[in-house]
Design an enzyme around this catalytic site. Structure first.
Site, PDB file in Angstrom:
ATOM      1  N   SER A  10      73.871  26.111   9.020  1.00 53.86           N
ATOM      2  CA  SER A  10      73.522  27.433   9.532  1.00 53.86           C
ATOM      3  C   SER A  10      73.572  28.455   8.400  1.00 53.86           C
ATOM      4  CB  SER A  10      74.491  27.850  10.634  1.00 53.86           C
ATOM      5  OG  SER A  10      74.325  29.241  10.874  1.00 53.86           O
ATOM      6  N   HIS A  35      69.230  25.865  10.007  1.00 56.74           N
ATOM      7  CA  HIS A  35      69.457  26.554  11.277  1.00 56.74           C
ATOM      8  C   HIS A  35      69.524  28.056  11.020  1.00 56.74           C
ATOM      9  CE1 HIS A  35      71.015  26.742  15.440  1.00 56.74           C
ATOM     10  NE2 HIS A  35      71.852  27.661  15.005  1.00 56.74           N
ATOM     11  N   ASP A  37      70.065  31.797  12.721  1.00 56.41           N
ATOM     12  CA  ASP A  37      70.641  32.472  13.885  1.00 56.41           C
ATOM     13  C   ASP A  37      70.121  33.898  14.009  1.00 56.41           C
ATOM     14  OD1 ASP A  37      72.512  30.532  15.049  1.00 56.41           O
ATOM     15  OD2 ASP A  37      73.481  30.615  13.079  1.00 56.41           O
ATOM     16  N   MET A  39      70.276  37.276  16.217  1.00 54.10           N
ATOM     17  CA  MET A  39      71.116  37.968  17.212  1.00 54.10           C
ATOM     18  C   MET A  39      70.668  39.411  17.350  1.00 54.10           C
ATOM     19  SD  MET A  39      74.870  36.575  16.136  1.00 54.10           S
ATOM     20  CE  MET A  39      75.138  34.866  15.617  1.00 54.10           C
ATOM     21  N   HIS A  68      67.322  29.726  16.254  1.00 52.49           N
ATOM     22  CA  HIS A  68      68.145  29.872  17.456  1.00 52.49           C
ATOM     23  C   HIS A  68      68.129  31.340  17.866  1.00 52.49           C
ATOM     24  CE1 HIS A  68      72.618  29.600  19.045  1.00 52.49           C
ATOM     25  NE2 HIS A  68      71.758  29.889  20.012  1.00 52.49           N
ATOM     26  N   MET A  70      69.281  34.256  19.879  1.00 52.61           N
ATOM     27  CA  MET A  70      70.327  34.794  20.757  1.00 52.61           C
ATOM     28  C   MET A  70      69.929  36.218  21.072  1.00 52.61           C
ATOM     29  SD  MET A  70      73.495  33.071  18.736  1.00 52.61           S
ATOM     30  CE  MET A  70      72.433  32.753  17.324  1.00 52.61           C
ATOM     31  N   MET A 139      76.070  24.903  23.085  1.00 53.79           N
ATOM     32  CA  MET A 139      76.948  25.756  22.273  1.00 53.79           C
ATOM     33  C   MET A 139      78.384  25.252  22.409  1.00 53.79           C
ATOM     34  SD  MET A 139      75.063  27.901  20.704  1.00 53.79           S
ATOM     35  CE  MET A 139      76.448  28.668  19.860  1.00 53.79           C
ATOM     36  N   ASP A 177      76.365  23.206  18.240  1.00 51.97           N
ATOM     37  CA  ASP A 177      76.423  24.365  17.342  1.00 51.97           C
ATOM     38  C   ASP A 177      77.693  25.163  17.615  1.00 51.97           C
ATOM     39  OD1 ASP A 177      75.880  26.583  15.749  1.00 51.97           O
ATOM     40  OD2 ASP A 177      74.244  27.338  17.019  1.00 51.97           O
TER      41      ASP A 177
END
Ligand code: DX5
Ligand code: ZN
Length: 241
Positions: A10, A35, A37, A39, A68, A70, A139, A177
């Site tokens: 990540s 990966h 992330d 957010m 990913h 979020m 998760m 993850d």
């Protein structure tokens, strides 16, 4: 597909002032996917990056980008992230009223759709999308931050999902993850995961290559010892299995 193992560092744990260098180091260290992330400060209590940064990452690597999301109502942004270069694009069950539409849209745009469950969300929420996705992400921490502790209760959830996927003949990857490290990756592997995200577990160690190869060895040993994946006992499955 369950025989293949993918290690997906990540980038959240990377030094963002040297992102291209970090990505090159992870490539040399043997990462399979990267990966990423995303957010939004709304679905989760933290803000990270958006499509322009994904586009910049895409320019410096040919590794698959596992993005990913979020973010609240992700269907609004899936087009932007696919255009930015996401190969696998995952959305949270809890974030979308129109989950099926979001997944269809991702596939129509040419990326691989994935779906994510928060720790408290039961796997039966996947029942009507199980065959629409190429990856399911469990998760193993509450999303929002890197460097949190793995939630041990997630192992039985991973096993239950593994059994359900196998029973259905569903080929989706099972990704995990949050809090995954060299010390606990064997347990997660013997529960049936196939894609292992690790942020601080790789990027906060001095030698990324040694950590990644150590992780592969732990996974290999766990699978050899368990004869594949352990059966989940006493866990009832959607559809009564
Ligand atoms: C958490 C993110 C994770 C995080 C993992 O919300 O989805 O991908 O970066 O970081 P570690 O491996 O440090 O828990
Ligand atoms: Zn993540």
């Amino acid at each position: 597909m369950r025989d293949s193992v993918k290690i997906a560092p990540s980038l959240l744990a990377a030094d963002f002032s040297r992102l291209a260098e970090e990505i090159r180091a992870l490539e040399r260290a043997g990462a399979d996917w990267l990966h990423v992330d995303v957010m939004d400060g709304h679905f989760v209590p933290n803000i990270t990056i958006g499509p322009p940064v994904v586009e910049s990452i895409r320019k410096v690597t040919s590794l698959p980008l596992d993005v990913h999301l979020m973010i609240h109502r992700p269907e609004r942004y899936v087009g932007d992230f696919v255009r930015a270069g996401a190969d696998i694009l995952s959305v949270h069950v809890e974030a979308s009223v129109h989950l099926h539409r979001a997944l269809e849209r991702i596939r129509a745009l040419g990326a691989r759709p994935g779906v994510v469950l928060n720790p408290a969300t039961p796997i039966h929420h996947l029942e009507h999308v199980l065959h629409e996705v190429e990856m399911i992400l469990i998760m193993t921490v509450d999303p929002g931050f890197g460097g949190q502790r793995f939630i041990p209760g997630m192992l039985s959830k991973i096993r239950a999902l593994r059994r359900w996927l196998d029973r259905e003949g569903a080929p989706a990857e099972l990704e995990v993850d949050g809090g995954i490290k060299l010390e606990n990756i064997a347990d997660v592997a013997s529960s049936g995961a196939t894609v292992f995200v690790s942020g601080s577990g790789i990027l906060k160690t001095p030698d990324y290559a040694a950590t990644i190869s150590g992780m592969r060895e732990e996974i290999r040993k766990a699978r050899a010892a368990g004869g594949g994946f352990h059966e989940a006992k006493g866990i009832s499955l959607p559809g009564g299995g």
